[in-house]
Design an enzyme around this catalytic site. Structure first.
Site, mmCIF file in Angstrom:
data_model
loop_
_atom_site.group_PDB
_atom_site.id
_atom_site.type_symbol
_atom_site.label_atom_id
_atom_site.label_comp_id
_atom_site.label_asym_id
_atom_site.label_seq_id
_atom_site.Cartn_x
_atom_site.Cartn_y
_atom_site.Cartn_z
ATOM 1 C CG ASP A 10 -1.548 1.258 1.563
ATOM 2 O OD1 ASP A 10 -2.249 1.782 0.671
ATOM 3 O OD2 ASP A 10 -1.351 1.778 2.678
ATOM 4 C CG ASP A 12 -1.551 7.750 0.188
ATOM 5 O OD1 ASP A 12 -2.336 7.562 -0.758
ATOM 6 O OD2 ASP A 12 -0.583 8.520 0.119
HETATM 7 C C1 XBP Z 1 -5.259 6.301 0.586
HETATM 8 C C2 XBP Z 1 -6.430 6.931 -0.034
HETATM 9 C C3 XBP Z 1 -6.225 7.977 -1.078
HETATM 10 C C4 XBP Z 1 -5.519 9.195 -0.487
HETATM 11 C C5 XBP Z 1 -5.732 10.424 -1.348
HETATM 12 O O1 XBP Z 1 -4.711 5.455 -0.389
HETATM 13 O O2 XBP Z 1 -7.556 6.572 0.298
HETATM 14 O O3 XBP Z 1 -7.493 8.345 -1.552
HETATM 15 O O4 XBP Z 1 -6.096 9.470 0.783
HETATM 16 O O5 XBP Z 1 -5.250 10.185 -2.633
HETATM 17 P P1 XBP Z 1 -3.884 4.093 0.038
HETATM 18 P P2 XBP Z 1 -6.152 10.594 -3.906
HETATM 19 O O6 XBP Z 1 -4.680 2.958 -0.571
HETATM 20 O O7 XBP Z 1 -2.526 4.277 -0.585
HETATM 21 O O8 XBP Z 1 -3.820 4.029 1.556
HETATM 22 O O9 XBP Z 1 -6.678 11.983 -3.641
HETATM 23 O O10 XBP Z 1 -5.213 10.543 -5.087
HETATM 24 O O11 XBP Z 1 -7.228 9.547 -3.958
HETATM 25 MG MG MG Z 2 -2.979 3.257 3.251
#
Ligand code: XBP
Ligand code: MG
Length: 277
Positions: A10, A12
């Site tokens: 993953d 973020d």
């Molecule tokens: C986390 C998310 C993303 C980010 C924002 O992604 O839910 O939507 O918060 O990015 P991950 P965008 O699966 O990596 O934890 O605005 O590009 O969606």
């Molecule tokens: Mg994440």
């Protein structure tokens, strides 16, 4: 014995703490540019993370604060434009060095490559954000370390649906049993689990203390020397307290202890997948 062949990361919250001081700031700058008067503080943004996907998050908030405008014919186009502006701000923040990798991430990536583990990414965020984060925090060559980058709108159903993990597994040409997912959040663990993947949970600032079930191991990070990670790890007697540095040997050992067998695999495929869509 099923050999571990690939790690699926993953982004973020897992590779870096991007949400509080990256995405949230970028959303607020886009809202200010648009004169919307919206501002997501740290606490409110934490609650909004239950909605995965930036466009979906904006639409969710808009429906909450101005349902009529959010239902207007041009609403979807306005959300896309707002999200594009947010992404531009986010890329600028990442390029400026605002975001750094979590402890142990670079170490594990380099060791995994050296030890022949294949790497992939399964994320809800926008692909441009992934490439910029890897470039800014590691090197312009780092995006190529990952055979498959599954991101954002590549699939219709975002986490906690398993779709992005299915998308990545399909392109890796590997069964879930030969891979391990690394996640930081409840939607992420649910998505990986539903795709049949054993998952290492490395909690982020927003998921610390949150009840999250289904992880193979539940840690506060990957650990680094001399700052070990702490949490719960699999043993023959179930999850037990553990502290240390997560390396490839650790992952291979834990992967061997993942719950598997037809009944659990069947549960992923038949009972849980439809519920998560
Ligand atoms: C986390 C998310 C993303 C980010 C924002 O992604 O839910 O939507 O918060 O990015 P991950 P965008 O699966 O990596 O934890 O605005 O590009 O969606
Ligand atoms: Mg994440």
């Amino acid at each position: 014995m099923t050999v571990l062949k690939a790690l699926i990361f993953d982004v973020d919250g897992t590779l870096a703490e991007t949400e509080r001081d990256g995405h949230r700031i970028a959303f607020n700058r886009a809202f200010e540019d648009a004169g919307l008067g919206w501002h997501w503080n740290v606490e409110h943004y934490g609650a909004l993370l239950a909605v995965t996907g930036g466009k979906e998050r904006i639409a969710h908030h808009w429906h909450a604060v101005d349902p009529e405008a959010a239902r207007a014919p041009d609403a979807a186009a306005r959300v896309r434009a707002l999200h594009a502006a947010k992404t531009a701000h986010y890329l600028e923040l990442v390029r400026s060095g605002t975001v750094v990798l979590r402890p142990g991430v670079r170490r594990l990536l380099i060791e995994a490559r050296a030890r022949g583990l294949r790497l992939a990414i399964a994320t809800t965020t926008t692909e441009a954000n992934v490439r910029e984060l890897l470039t800014a925090t590691i090197s312009p060559l780092a995006p190529d370390w990952f055979e498959v980058i599954g991101a954002g709108d590549a699939v219709a159903h975002k986490k906690p649906a398993p779709d992005i993990y299915d998308w990545v597994l399909e392109r890796l040409h590997l069964p879930a049993a030969e891979c391990l997912a690394l996640e930081d959040s409840a939607p992420g663990v649910a998505a990986a689990w539903a795709a049949g993947l054993a998952t290492l949970l490395t909690r982020s600032v927003y998921s610390t203390g949150e009840p999250i079930a289904g992880a193979l191991a539940d840690l506060d990070g990957l650990g680094s020397h001399p700052h070990p990670a702490h949490g719960l790890a699999p043993t023959i007697d179930g999850l037990r307290p553990w502290r240390g540095v997560v390396d490839v040997n650790t992952l291979r050992q834990w992967h061997e202890m993942r719950p598997h067998g037809p009944s659990r695999q069947r549960q992923f495929q038949d009972e849980l997948r439809p519920a998560l869509r």
